[in-house]
Scaffold this motif. Sequence first.
Motif, PDB file in Angstrom:
ATOM      1  N   HIS A   1       0.819  -1.208   0.000  1.00  0.00           N
ATOM      2  CA  HIS A   1       0.000   0.000   0.000  1.00  0.00           C
ATOM      3  C   HIS A   1       0.858   1.265   0.000  1.00  0.00           C
ATOM      4  CE1 HIS A   1      -3.139  -2.870   1.055  1.00  0.00           C
ATOM      5  NE2 HIS A   1      -3.986  -1.961   0.600  1.00  0.00           N
ATOM      6  N   GLY A   2       2.135   1.116  -0.308  1.00  0.00           N
ATOM      7  CA  GLY A   2       3.028   2.267  -0.347  1.00  0.00           C
ATOM      8  C   GLY A   2       3.395   2.772   1.032  1.00  0.00           C
ATOM      9  N   GLY A   3       3.161   1.944   2.047  1.00  0.00           N
ATOM     10  CA  GLY A   3       3.423   2.354   3.420  1.00  0.00           C
ATOM     11  C   GLY A   3       4.706   1.774   3.984  1.00  0.00           C
ATOM     12  N   ARG A   4       4.853   1.982   5.272  1.00  0.00           N
ATOM     13  CA  ARG A   4       6.025   1.475   5.993  1.00  0.00           C
ATOM     14  C   ARG A   4       5.550   0.941   7.332  1.00  0.00           C
ATOM     15  NH1 ARG A   4       7.694   6.002   9.268  1.00  0.00           N
ATOM     16  NH2 ARG A   4       6.313   7.741   8.786  1.00  0.00           N
ATOM     17  N   ILE A   5       6.312   0.014   7.893  1.00  0.00           N
ATOM     18  CA  ILE A   5       5.961  -0.615   9.162  1.00  0.00           C
ATOM     19  C   ILE A   5       7.221  -0.739  10.001  1.00  0.00           C
ATOM     20  CG2 ILE A   5       6.214  -2.954   8.219  1.00  0.00           C
ATOM     21  CD1 ILE A   5       3.808  -3.785  10.008  1.00  0.00           C
ATOM     22  N   TRP A   6       7.076  -0.565  11.308  1.00  0.00           N
ATOM     23  CA  TRP A   6       8.234  -0.642  12.192  1.00  0.00           C
ATOM     24  C   TRP A   6       7.790  -1.018  13.597  1.00  0.00           C
ATOM     25  CZ3 TRP A   6       5.847   3.716  10.556  1.00  0.00           C
ATOM     26  CH2 TRP A   6       5.449   4.657  11.500  1.00  0.00           C
ATOM     27  N   ALA A   7       8.774  -1.356  14.426  1.00  0.00           N
ATOM     28  CA  ALA A   7       8.491  -1.710  15.818  1.00  0.00           C
ATOM     29  C   ALA A   7       9.530  -1.055  16.724  1.00  0.00           C
ATOM     30  CB  ALA A   7       8.534  -3.225  15.997  1.00  0.00           C
ATOM     31  N   GLU A   8       9.056  -0.677  17.887  1.00  0.00           N
ATOM     32  CA  GLU A   8       9.926  -0.172  18.945  1.00  0.00           C
ATOM     33  C   GLU A   8       9.613  -0.991  20.182  1.00  0.00           C
ATOM     34  OE1 GLU A   8       8.008   3.616  18.425  1.00  0.00           O
ATOM     35  OE2 GLU A   8       9.953   4.536  17.975  1.00  0.00           O
ATOM     36  N   SER A   9      10.627  -1.334  20.953  1.00  0.00           N
ATOM     37  CA  SER A   9      10.379  -2.173  22.106  1.00  0.00           C
ATOM     38  C   SER A   9      11.466  -1.985  23.156  1.00  0.00           C
ATOM     39  CB  SER A   9      10.328  -3.644  21.678  1.00  0.00           C
ATOM     40  OG  SER A   9       9.921  -4.452  22.756  1.00  0.00           O
ATOM     41  N   VAL A  10      11.049  -2.123  24.401  1.00  0.00           N
ATOM     42  CA  VAL A  10      11.972  -2.120  25.526  1.00  0.00           C
ATOM     43  C   VAL A  10      11.638  -3.352  26.353  1.00  0.00           C
ATOM     44  CG1 VAL A  10      12.730  -0.908  27.602  1.00  0.00           C
ATOM     45  CG2 VAL A  10      12.107   0.397  25.552  1.00  0.00           C
ATOM     46  N   GLU A  11      12.627  -4.204  26.555  1.00  0.00           N
ATOM     47  CA  GLU A  11      12.386  -5.421  27.322  1.00  0.00           C
ATOM     48  C   GLU A  11      11.871  -5.074  28.714  1.00  0.00           C
ATOM     49  OE1 GLU A  11      14.844  -9.161  26.726  1.00  0.00           O
ATOM     50  OE2 GLU A  11      16.275  -7.576  26.172  1.00  0.00           O
ATOM     51  N   GLY A  12      10.851  -5.803  29.132  1.00  0.00           N
ATOM     52  CA  GLY A  12      10.261  -5.594  30.434  1.00  0.00           C
ATOM     53  C   GLY A  12       9.286  -4.425  30.495  1.00  0.00           C
ATOM     54  N   VAL A  13       9.158  -3.662  29.414  1.00  0.00           N
ATOM     55  CA  VAL A  13       8.277  -2.491  29.397  1.00  0.00           C
ATOM     56  C   VAL A  13       7.141  -2.672  28.395  1.00  0.00           C
ATOM     57  CG1 VAL A  13       8.153  -0.008  28.971  1.00  0.00           C
ATOM     58  CG2 VAL A  13      10.141  -0.967  30.139  1.00  0.00           C
ATOM     59  N   GLY A  14       7.465  -3.179  27.209  1.00  0.00           N
ATOM     60  CA  GLY A  14       6.443  -3.388  26.193  1.00  0.00           C
ATOM     61  C   GLY A  14       6.924  -3.035  24.804  1.00  0.00           C
ATOM     62  N   SER A  15       5.997  -3.102  23.867  1.00  0.00           N
ATOM     63  CA  SER A  15       6.317  -2.873  22.451  1.00  0.00           C
ATOM     64  C   SER A  15       5.258  -1.995  21.810  1.00  0.00           C
ATOM     65  CB  SER A  15       6.364  -4.204  21.690  1.00  0.00           C
ATOM     66  OG  SER A  15       7.295  -5.091  22.266  1.00  0.00           O
ATOM     67  N   THR A  16       5.674  -1.274  20.779  1.00  0.00           N
ATOM     68  CA  THR A  16       4.751  -0.529  19.946  1.00  0.00           C
ATOM     69  C   THR A  16       5.044  -0.884  18.499  1.00  0.00           C
ATOM     70  OG1 THR A  16       4.634   1.298  21.523  1.00  0.00           O
ATOM     71  CG2 THR A  16       3.900   1.754  19.268  1.00  0.00           C
ATOM     72  N   PHE A  17       4.040  -1.447  17.836  1.00  0.00           N
ATOM     73  CA  PHE A  17       4.132  -1.757  16.415  1.00  0.00           C
ATOM     74  C   PHE A  17       3.333  -0.698  15.682  1.00  0.00           C
ATOM     75  CE2 PHE A  17       5.520  -5.658  18.166  1.00  0.00           C
ATOM     76  CZ  PHE A  17       6.292  -6.270  17.188  1.00  0.00           C
ATOM     77  N   SER A  18       3.974  -0.061  14.711  1.00  0.00           N
ATOM     78  CA  SER A  18       3.337   1.037  13.990  1.00  0.00           C
ATOM     79  C   SER A  18       3.422   0.813  12.491  1.00  0.00           C
ATOM     80  CB  SER A  18       4.033   2.358  14.318  1.00  0.00           C
ATOM     81  OG  SER A  18       4.051   2.588  15.708  1.00  0.00           O
ATOM     82  N   PHE A  19       2.438   1.369  11.789  1.00  0.00           N
ATOM     83  CA  PHE A  19       2.532   1.428  10.338  1.00  0.00           C
ATOM     84  C   PHE A  19       1.927   2.741   9.875  1.00  0.00           C
ATOM     85  CE2 PHE A  19      -1.503  -0.899  10.956  1.00  0.00           C
ATOM     86  CZ  PHE A  19      -2.376  -0.240  10.105  1.00  0.00           C
ATOM     87  N   ALA A  20       2.380   3.173   8.716  1.00  0.00           N
ATOM     88  CA  ALA A  20       1.888   4.410   8.114  1.00  0.00           C
ATOM     89  C   ALA A  20       1.524   4.119   6.669  1.00  0.00           C
ATOM     90  CB  ALA A  20       2.949   5.497   8.183  1.00  0.00           C
TER      91      ALA A  20
END
Length: 176
Positions: free
Chosen positions: A143-162
């Motif tokens: 879809h011409g977008g991008r996807i990425w993840a940010e994470s800190v062990e023991g804290v959680g993760s955020t998965f994002s796409f645009a």
Amino acid sequence: LDLSRIESGIAPDAVDDVDLGRLAQASADRLRLFAERQGVAIEVHAPSEVPLVRGDRERIGQALLNLLHNAVKFSPPGSVVAIRVTPAESEVVVAIEDHGQGIPASALPRIFERFYKVDRARTRGVGGTGLGLSIARHVIEAHGGRIWAESVEGVGSTFSFAIPIRGPDLAATPGG
């Protein structure tokens, strides 16, 4: 098989205007029973007016469901998974945030690969094929977008796409 179909491109008759705010709410509603069974709450944060993106609603929904399902699956009971839909200048960003165990920094570069699973000792008892994130990546990129993840062990993760508000003509080229 599903991944092979996605890699072959988006069907021209499936391209439509998609409201990612409504799609986020529909995805949350669809997984609410699963989340309740896990003891996890799902919250959707989206403005009432979200710019439309062009795409295959079913496929984008599948990518969103894959990300949301993982967030719920890896979250501890009593926690909240948040879906945030944010219009930006030329794209709409969707972020799924959990407060689970997080992902080791060394694994982040590989998590969108086919069949890749983070250390099996950390995910023992949690099923899956290792294809969900790969499918999400292919759908979003088609879809011409991008996807990425940010994470800190023991804290959680955020998965994002645009996805671009005015994306490419998806019907014109196989694979987006």
